[in-house]
Design an enzyme around this catalytic site. Structure first.
Site, PDB file in Angstrom:
ATOM      1  N   ALA A 255       0.883  -1.187  -0.537  1.00  0.00           N
ATOM      2  CA  ALA A 255      -0.193  -0.035   0.085  1.00  0.00           C
ATOM      3  C   ALA A 255       1.255   0.967   0.271  1.00  0.00           C
ATOM      4  O   ALA A 255       2.098   1.188   0.254  1.00  0.00           O
ATOM      5  CB  ALA A 255      -0.803  -0.113   1.169  1.00  0.00           C
TER       6      ALA A 255
ATOM      7  N   GLY B 156       0.894  -4.802   1.031  1.00  0.00           N
ATOM      8  CA  GLY B 156      -0.160  -5.214  -0.217  1.00  0.00           C
ATOM      9  C   GLY B 156      -0.036  -6.125  -1.325  1.00  0.00           C
ATOM     10  O   GLY B 156      -1.268  -6.535  -1.827  1.00  0.00           O
TER      11      GLY B 156
ATOM     12  N   GLU C 214      -0.032  -9.147  -0.540  1.00  0.00           N
ATOM     13  CA  GLU C 214      -1.880  -9.941  -0.294  1.00  0.00           C
ATOM     14  C   GLU C 214      -2.699  -9.356  -1.700  1.00  0.00           C
ATOM     15  O   GLU C 214      -3.497  -9.733  -2.407  1.00  0.00           O
ATOM     16  CB  GLU C 214      -2.817  -8.393   0.851  1.00  0.00           C
TER      17      GLU C 214
ATOM     18  N   GLU D 297       4.805  -5.044   7.669  1.00  0.00           N
ATOM     19  CA  GLU D 297       3.757  -4.225   8.748  1.00  0.00           C
ATOM     20  C   GLU D 297       3.642  -3.698   9.007  1.00  0.00           C
ATOM     21  O   GLU D 297       3.807  -2.528   9.930  1.00  0.00           O
ATOM     22  CB  GLU D 297       2.238  -4.339   8.171  1.00  0.00           C
TER      23      GLU D 297
HETATM   24  N1  DAK Z   1       4.646   2.850  -1.063  1.00  0.00           N
HETATM   25  C1  DAK Z   1       4.996   4.777  -1.357  1.00  0.00           C
HETATM   26  N2  DAK Z   1       6.356   4.821  -1.951  1.00  0.00           N
HETATM   27  C2  DAK Z   1       6.708   3.341  -2.384  1.00  0.00           C
HETATM   28  C3  DAK Z   1       6.896   2.374  -1.590  1.00  0.00           C
HETATM   29  C4  DAK Z   1       5.344   2.393  -0.715  1.00  0.00           C
HETATM   30  N3  DAK Z   1       4.587   1.194   0.014  1.00  0.00           N
HETATM   31  N4  DAK Z   1       7.386   1.343  -1.706  1.00  0.00           N
HETATM   32  C5  DAK Z   1       8.352   1.669  -2.959  1.00  0.00           C
HETATM   33  N5  DAK Z   1       8.101   3.167  -3.143  1.00  0.00           N
HETATM   34  C6  DAK Z   1       8.655   4.290  -3.871  1.00  0.00           C
HETATM   35  C7  DAK Z   1      10.254   4.777  -3.129  1.00  0.00           C
HETATM   36  O1  DAK Z   1       9.839   5.796  -1.951  1.00  0.00           O
HETATM   37  C8  DAK Z   1      10.861   5.564  -3.748  1.00  0.00           C
HETATM   38  O2  DAK Z   1      10.687   6.657  -4.103  1.00  0.00           O
HETATM   39  P1  DAK Z   1      11.160   7.681  -4.867  1.00  0.00           P
HETATM   40  O3  DAK Z   1      11.975   7.648  -3.298  1.00  0.00           O
HETATM   41  O4  DAK Z   1      12.235   7.508  -5.582  1.00  0.00           O
HETATM   42  O5  DAK Z   1      10.482   9.239  -4.551  1.00  0.00           O
HETATM   43  C9  DAK Z   1      10.998   4.878  -5.203  1.00  0.00           C
HETATM   44  O6  DAK Z   1       9.199   4.308  -5.356  1.00  0.00           O
HETATM   45  C10 DAK Z   1      11.754   3.849  -5.169  1.00  0.00           C
HETATM   46  O7  DAK Z   1      12.026   2.637  -3.429  1.00  0.00           O
HETATM   47  P2  DAK Z   1      13.051   2.776  -3.682  1.00  0.00           P
HETATM   48  O8  DAK Z   1      14.133   4.047  -4.281  1.00  0.00           O
HETATM   49  O9  DAK Z   1      13.568   2.422  -2.131  1.00  0.00           O
HETATM   50  O10 DAK Z   1      13.206   0.955  -4.196  1.00  0.00           O
HETATM   51  P3  DAK Z   1      15.091  -0.352  -3.733  1.00  0.00           P
HETATM   52  O11 DAK Z   1      14.783  -1.002  -5.266  1.00  0.00           O
HETATM   53  O12 DAK Z   1      15.953   0.745  -3.208  1.00  0.00           O
HETATM   54  O13 DAK Z   1      13.647  -0.630  -2.682  1.00  0.00           O
HETATM   55  C11 DAK Z   1      12.093  -1.393  -1.991  1.00  0.00           C
HETATM   56  C12 DAK Z   1      12.844  -1.358  -2.782  1.00  0.00           C
HETATM   57  C13 DAK Z   1      10.760  -2.363  -2.039  1.00  0.00           C
HETATM   58  C14 DAK Z   1      12.886  -2.522  -0.892  1.00  0.00           C
HETATM   59  C15 DAK Z   1      11.072  -0.621  -1.155  1.00  0.00           C
HETATM   60  O14 DAK Z   1      11.039   0.349  -2.248  1.00  0.00           O
HETATM   61  C16 DAK Z   1      10.512  -0.237   0.330  1.00  0.00           C
HETATM   62  O15 DAK Z   1      10.315  -0.935   1.137  1.00  0.00           O
HETATM   63  N6  DAK Z   1       9.380  -0.075  -0.124  1.00  0.00           N
HETATM   64  C17 DAK Z   1       8.025  -0.382   1.345  1.00  0.00           C
HETATM   65  C18 DAK Z   1       7.817  -1.431   0.651  1.00  0.00           C
HETATM   66  C19 DAK Z   1       6.642  -1.726   2.666  1.00  0.00           C
HETATM   67  O16 DAK Z   1       7.383  -1.993   3.374  1.00  0.00           O
HETATM   68  N7  DAK Z   1       5.872  -2.073   1.427  1.00  0.00           N
HETATM   69  C20 DAK Z   1       4.921  -2.488   2.550  1.00  0.00           C
HETATM   70  C21 DAK Z   1       3.875  -1.386   2.668  1.00  0.00           C
HETATM   71  S1  DAK Z   1       2.297  -1.795   3.502  1.00  0.00           S
HETATM   72  C22 DAK Z   1      -4.318  -1.047   5.876  1.00  0.00           C
HETATM   73  C23 DAK Z   1      -4.315  -0.759   5.393  1.00  0.00           C
HETATM   74  C24 DAK Z   1      -3.274  -1.398   4.234  1.00  0.00           C
HETATM   75  C25 DAK Z   1      -2.523  -2.099   5.405  1.00  0.00           C
HETATM   76  C26 DAK Z   1      -2.118  -1.894   5.985  1.00  0.00           C
HETATM   77  C27 DAK Z   1      -2.965  -1.450   6.900  1.00  0.00           C
HETATM   78  N8  DAK Z   1      -5.444  -0.297   6.954  1.00  0.00           N
HETATM   79  C28 DAK Z   1      -5.710   0.860   6.705  1.00  0.00           C
HETATM   80  C29 DAK Z   1      -5.412  -0.874   7.648  1.00  0.00           C
HETATM   81  C30 DAK Z   1      -0.607  -2.709   4.200  1.00  0.00           C
HETATM   82  C31 DAK Z   1       0.084  -2.155   4.201  1.00  0.00           C
HETATM   83  C32 DAK Z   1       1.681  -2.302   3.156  1.00  0.00           C
HETATM   84  O17 DAK Z   1       1.179  -2.303   2.282  1.00  0.00           O
END
Ligand code: DAK
Length: 259
Positions: A65, A110, A113, A133
């Site tokens: 997400a 997400g 998921e 998360e």
């Molecule tokens: N959201 C927003 N931007 C994201 C993103 C994300 N999930 N993942 C990556 N990006 C963006 C980065 O910020 C970066 O943007 P700029 O800095 O270039 O502007 C760009 O994409 C490229 O990412 P990286 O530079 O970080 O690329 P790397 O290859 O170095 O790293 C990575 C890739 C996937 C390991 C890293 O980007 C990363 O760790 N991303 C976050 C992954 C993550 O934590 N995903 C889970 C998100 S939490 C709920 C509803 C939904 C959910 C939970 C609760 N409720 C309302 C209760 C769901 C939650 C999630 O999905």
């Protein structure tokens, strides 16, 4: 229909949705989820479509997400976002036709998921799966706790949820999170090959199998067996059943008409 966050492509009986927000690694914001929802409306209306493939553009399937959009949410907004996303994913799970996730890269939060609500997952061995998360101080919001536990068992699910450990496609295959992990270069040909294999069968029967597995999995065995029995009986009201069995006795390939 014009989409900004997804690509929608139809070839023959197959629709492919490509998640496409490359600047954020295809992260799901509200707008991307709305487009996914609208795409499902289109798919439901097109009687020529028999199979959906979901994949991602670039190095990500979906990196979760959108963390930037989520960061300022109030509790009420988080509840609404979570409900909307979960509802869209449930729609995919309940879509009558089979849905294959072609997991090309990061499938985190997400994204994992989204892959899990598809019927079948084929992954690149380079794909990365995880539920990060708890590292962000939240729980999964799109039914990840439930589907992960159903796919890999509660113990392995808790390990992944508690630790945020990220696993590759091969490990995902080993624990049963994906059906198959393949070399990155052959991911899409493997997926479309499987799609063609499925499309060669009676599509009404394929849909009934999906319904029987899904509904049966969510209920007790006696009710599940009733569901299967009723769907089996319904097959005998179709031309496909007559064609499938006639083709067998005539020793030829069946030509199903989805009627
Ligand atoms: N959201 C927003 N931007 C994201 C993103 C994300 N999930 N993942 C990556 N990006 C963006 C980065 O910020 C970066 O943007 P700029 O800095 O270039 O502007 C760009 O994409 C490229 O990412 P990286 O530079 O970080 O690329 P790397 O290859 O170095 O790293 C990575 C890739 C996937 C390991 C890293 O980007 C990363 O760790 N991303 C976050 C992954 C993550 O934590 N995903 C889970 C998100 S939490 C709920 C509803 C939904 C959910 C939970 C609760 N409720 C309302 C209760 C769901 C939650 C999630 O999905």
């Amino acid at each position: 229909m014009e989409f900004k966050n997804i690509k929608f492509e139809v070839i023959g009986n197959i629709c492919t949705i490509t998640m496409s927000r490359p600047k954020a690694l295809n992260a799901l914001n509200r707008s991307a989820l709305e487009e996914l929802d609208q795409a499902l409306d289109l798919i439901g209306k097109d009687k020529n479509l028999h199979l959906l493939v979901i994949t991602g553009e670039g190095k990500a399937f979906v990196a979760g997400a959108d963390i930037v959009e989520m960061s300022d949410m109030t509790t009420a907004e988080a509840a609404s976002f979570s409900k909307f996303g979960a509802d869209v994913f449930r729609r995919i799970e309940k879509l009558e036709m089979p849905v294959i996730a072609a997991v090309n890269g990061f499938a985190l939060g997400g994204g994992c998921e989204l892959a899990m609500c598809c019927d079948i997952r084929v992954a690149s061995e380079k794909a990365k799966f995880g539920q990060p998360e708890t590292g962000l101080g939240i729980t999964p919001g799109f039914s990840g706790t439930q589907r992960l536990a159903r796919l890999v068992g509660p113990g392995k699910a808790k390990e992944l949820l508690f630790s945020c450990r990220v696993i590759d496609g091969r490990e995902a295959e080993r624990i049963g999170l994906v059906n198959q992990a393949v070399q990155h270069e052959v991911l899409m040909e493997t997926v479309y090959g499987l799609a063609q294999e499925i499309l060669g069968k009676g599509q009404i029967a394929v849909r009934y199998c999906k319904e029987a597995v899904n509904r049966g999995y969510e209920t007790d065995m006696d009710t599940a067996m009733d569901i299967e029995k009723n769907l089996f009986a319904l097959c005998f009201a179709t031309e496909d059943q007559k064609e499938g069995m006639t083709a067998f006795t005539e020793k030829r390939k069946a030509e199903f008409k989805t009627r």
